[in-house]
Motif scaffolding. Structure first.
Motif, short mmCIF file in Angstrom:
data_model
loop_
_atom_site.label_atom_id
_atom_site.label_comp_id
_atom_site.label_asym_id
_atom_site.label_seq_id
_atom_site.Cartn_x
_atom_site.Cartn_y
_atom_site.Cartn_z
N THR A 75 0.83 -1.21 0.00
CA THR A 75 0.00 0.00 0.00
C THR A 75 0.86 1.26 0.00
N LEU A 105 2.31 1.82 -3.42
CA LEU A 105 1.24 2.28 -4.33
C LEU A 105 1.01 3.78 -4.16
N ALA A 108 4.04 5.87 -5.46
CA ALA A 108 4.08 5.90 -6.92
C ALA A 108 3.01 6.82 -7.49
N ALA A 109 1.79 6.73 -6.93
CA ALA A 109 0.70 7.58 -7.41
C ALA A 109 1.00 9.05 -7.16
N ALA A 119 -4.75 6.36 -11.38
CA ALA A 119 -3.58 5.58 -10.98
C ALA A 119 -3.88 4.70 -9.78
N VAL A 120 -4.50 5.27 -8.75
CA VAL A 120 -4.80 4.51 -7.53
C VAL A 120 -5.86 3.45 -7.81
N THR A 121 -6.91 3.82 -8.51
CA THR A 121 -7.99 2.87 -8.78
C THR A 121 -7.50 1.69 -9.60
N ALA A 122 -6.71 1.95 -10.63
CA ALA A 122 -6.18 0.87 -11.47
C ALA A 122 -5.28 -0.06 -10.66
N ALA A 123 -4.43 0.52 -9.81
CA ALA A 123 -3.54 -0.30 -9.00
C ALA A 123 -4.32 -1.17 -8.00
N LEU A 124 -5.35 -0.61 -7.38
CA LEU A 124 -6.14 -1.39 -6.44
C LEU A 124 -6.91 -2.51 -7.13
N MET A 153 -5.86 -4.14 -9.70
CA MET A 153 -4.87 -5.19 -9.98
C MET A 153 -4.48 -5.96 -8.73
N LEU A 154 -4.46 -5.27 -7.59
CA LEU A 154 -4.06 -5.91 -6.32
C LEU A 154 -5.20 -6.71 -5.69
#
Length: 362
Positions: free
Chosen positions: A116, A119, A122-123, A353-358, A360-361
């Motif tokens: 987290t 993430l 990076a965002a 960025a955050v939504t896409a990463a979450l 994927m996780l």
């Protein structure tokens, strides 16, 4: 003999300047008192008006202070107030930002976990970079892109003010800072309503929803409103994530300051001072984490901490009131759609960025 001594000892003439006399100190206090008092009056008026305005629309006291200050700009233009307004925007603002460190406990941030944390970092980096790139694409100053990127990536108005300290002065800087403060608050209010609905539509659980809200909404107040409106676990997670972003104010300000210092040195040999207030911010984060975890010192430290946290809030209100006093409404109105597009763009960048990463996780 006296004349010759003064010639052979030139340092003697500079000693009084290095050691301010009581008369000099009193003169300085008299020069800053009117502008400081006016800035403080704006802050008090904002705190008084906030509960009344809140019944109609959720506007934080900081934004109200900014708007009141802007309304009083014609009065504040008088030379009588200039020294105190400048003192509020420099000295008081630095101390107020530094004292924000007392609100953060490193243990709570560590509990987020490495994935987290990475993430979020990076965002935030992507968001600051996007602010510079969007500003460049729209033929705006890089400094405005830095303000928009930092405000969106870190913590709204506080980050905007902190970043403004390390940016070089330029014509229209006050209007840029004021515009970003108002814009990020408006976008945060919209996000407070819409983002929980988006999380539900995406099927996020309580943990992911808390991370998403805390990592994407600009201002702390709206993070609290959005998170606890969903549930207490979501609110708790959202606030911790948000505090981690606030903690990262230190490296963000340092990096932006150094980047613009290098630009300035290359252009005209000017230098931006190292932001000492950011180091104090981190030191207070560490102190707060240690003192509050030791049973013997925690109660005493809590008594000392409470008024300092209040002083930080008041200091930010005074500084943003001073910012408003130094900003003319016509200057903000003349900024145009490019300023809106930049802040909106950075807001969309951190959201995507955050939504896409979450996702994927998950």
């Amino acid at each position: 003999m006296t004349d010759s001594a003064s010639k052979t000892l030139p340092g003697a003439k500079t000693l009084p300047a290095a050691t301010p006399s009581p008369a000099r100190v009193l003169a300085t206090i008299r020069s800053i008192a009117p502008g400081l008092a006016l800035s403080a009056l704006v802050a008090v008026a904002a705190v008084t008006a906030a509960p009344l305005v809140g019944r109609l629309i959720p506007v934080p006291a900081m934004v109200i202070a900014l708007l009141i200050g802007i309304a009083l700009n014609p009065l504040a233009r008088r030379p009588l107030f200039q020294a105190g307004i400048s003192f509020s925007l420099k000295t008081i603002l630095r101390w107020a930002v530094a004292l924000l460190g007392l609100r953060i406990a490193l243990g709570e941030i560590a509990a987020l976990g490495l994935a987290t944390a990475l993430l979020i970092v990076a965002a935030m980096m992507l968001t600051v970079a996007s602010g510079l790139l969007i500003a460049r694409a729209l033929a705006q100053r890089a400094a405005y892109g830095a303000l928009a990127g930092a405000a969106t990536a870190v913590c709204g108005a506080s980050a905007t003010l902190a970043t403004s300290i390390v940016l070089p002065d330029y014509k229209g800087k006050e209007a840029d800072v004021a515009f970003v403060v108002v814009a990020v608050n408006a976008l945060s209010t919209v996000a407070m309503v819409l983002y929980p609905i988006l999380c539900a539509a995406l099927g996020f659980d309580a943990q992911l929803t808390g991370v998403m809200l805390g990592a994407t909404i600009h201002d702390v107040a709206q993070v609290v409103g959005a998170g606890y409106a969903v549930s207490e676990p979501v609110g708790n997670t959202a606030v911790i994530v948000k505090l981690f972003r606030v903690f990262l104010l230190f490296p963000v300000v340092i990096l932006i300051g150094f980047a613009f210092a290098r630009r300035s040195v290359a252009r005209d040999a000017a230098r931006i001072p190292f932001p000492l207030f950011a180091l104090v911010f981190v030191a207070l984060c560490v102190l707060n984490s240690i003192a509050m975890s030791v049973g013997e010192t925690a109660p005493l430290f809590a008594l000392i901490k409470a008024p300092l946290v209040e002083a930080s809030t008041l200091g930010l209100l005074v500084a943003i009131g001073a910012l408003g006093l130094g900003t003319s409404l016509p200057a903000i109105a003349a900024l145009g759609w490019r300023h809106v597009a930049t802040v909106t763009g950075t807001t969309l960048v951190i959201l995507v960025a955050v939504t896409a990463a979450l996702m994927m996780l998950r």
